[in-house]
Write an enzyme that holds these catalytic residues in place. Sequence first.
Site, PDB file in Angstrom:
ATOM      1  CB  CYS A 114      -0.948   0.006   1.185  1.00 40.72           C
ATOM      2  SG  CYS A 114      -2.147  -1.329   1.113  1.00 40.72           S
ATOM      3  CG  HIS A 249      -2.900   3.727   2.264  1.00 38.79           C
ATOM      4  ND1 HIS A 249      -3.427   3.347   1.052  1.00 38.79           N
ATOM      5  CD2 HIS A 249      -2.974   2.629   3.063  1.00 38.79           C
ATOM      6  CE1 HIS A 249      -3.788   2.073   1.121  1.00 38.79           C
ATOM      7  NE2 HIS A 249      -3.524   1.623   2.326  1.00 38.79           N
ATOM      8  CG  ASN A 279      -6.498  -0.362   1.370  1.00 40.07           C
ATOM      9  OD1 ASN A 279      -5.824   0.051   0.423  1.00 40.07           O
ATOM     10  ND2 ASN A 279      -5.951  -0.884   2.450  1.00 40.07           N
TER      11      ASN A 279
END
Length: 322
Positions: A114, A249, A279
């Site tokens: 990520c 993020h 996500n």
Amino acid sequence: MSRWTKVIGTGGYLPATIRTNDDISNMVDTSDSWIYERTGIKSRRIAGPDETASSMAEVAARQAIDAAGIAAADIDMIVVATGTPERVYPSTACLLQERLGIKQCVGFDIQAACSGSVYGLSIADQYIKTGFAKNVLVVGSEICSRIVDWSDRSTCILFGDGAGAVLLTGSDEPGILSTHIHSDGGYEDLLYCPNPQVAAAAKQHEPAYISMRGNEVFKVAVNTLGRIVDETLAANGLQQSDIDWLVPHQANTRIIAATAKKLGMSMDQVILTLENQGNTSSASVLLAFNEGVRDGRIQRGQTVLMEAFGAGFTWGSVLLRY
Ligand code: COA
């Protein structure tokens, strides 16, 4: 050689299919209210069967190229962050290069889970500042829905698909002020995804899906992102109040709120996309940045802090003057 790395274009792509929390509650034992309260997510996008990391990257990249007003042929480096490439090789960057019709270029993928887009921006900044590259395309593109176990309620609620892109160039005007990237390989057990083909060939029959101990990941993420905020402000001699926008993020609203609190920022100064995207791993920071730029919230001259945290663990920040 250029003194600074400047953003000249952004782009984003989200697949058409929307999967809501109610849709997921028909698949596993969960509810819209549980998911929304614990994560801030209401829905996510799911790529169609013909879509790939490179096809989604192409749409986002073309938008960024159009916004920059340069020709694709002027791009001399492509960095793609993805954990869901359609090929082990060629890299998604090479597949994207071909899709964009660029003949002379350097293209490679990076794997930082990520944190991929933040890593990608840091790499691009180094190459531009040393004069090795002039125009660098950084893309995060992910089809997380293909590595999620849709019978595991602790992970399938979290992830979505999408691609974000940014085009960077050398400039005498301030742009990227600093990047900080880190990793600590001691946390594999908390968050990992096996490579199914390699594991099967080695007769290690692991499920080919994201495996996560969410509660433990949550705690490390909050603490680590707090430290990266301190590191970034100190390195630049800045105060919390010098930051106009936080582009985090997008993993969990509660993690993002903790970082905003650390910065003394209201949530109005945070670009939040996870409610309708979930996500999207390495795509999420660039998708959020693109949204903030395109809807006019992020203005030229403003100071933007991007941060990310992911499997590895990896984490990092990018501080830039837009
Ligand atoms: N629906 C309903 N209940 C669920 C559920 C779901 N989708 N997922 C888990 N639960 C249950 C658990 O079984 C557990 O039940 P129990 O108390 O009876 O054992 C309970 O909810 C609490 O589980 P826990 O895992 O402690 O929940 P949480 O508050 O930590 O929330 C996450 C779970 C995954 C939302 C949260 O930990 C998280 O977001 N972690 C960070 C994930 C992340 O950022 N990952 C990517 C990093 S890039």
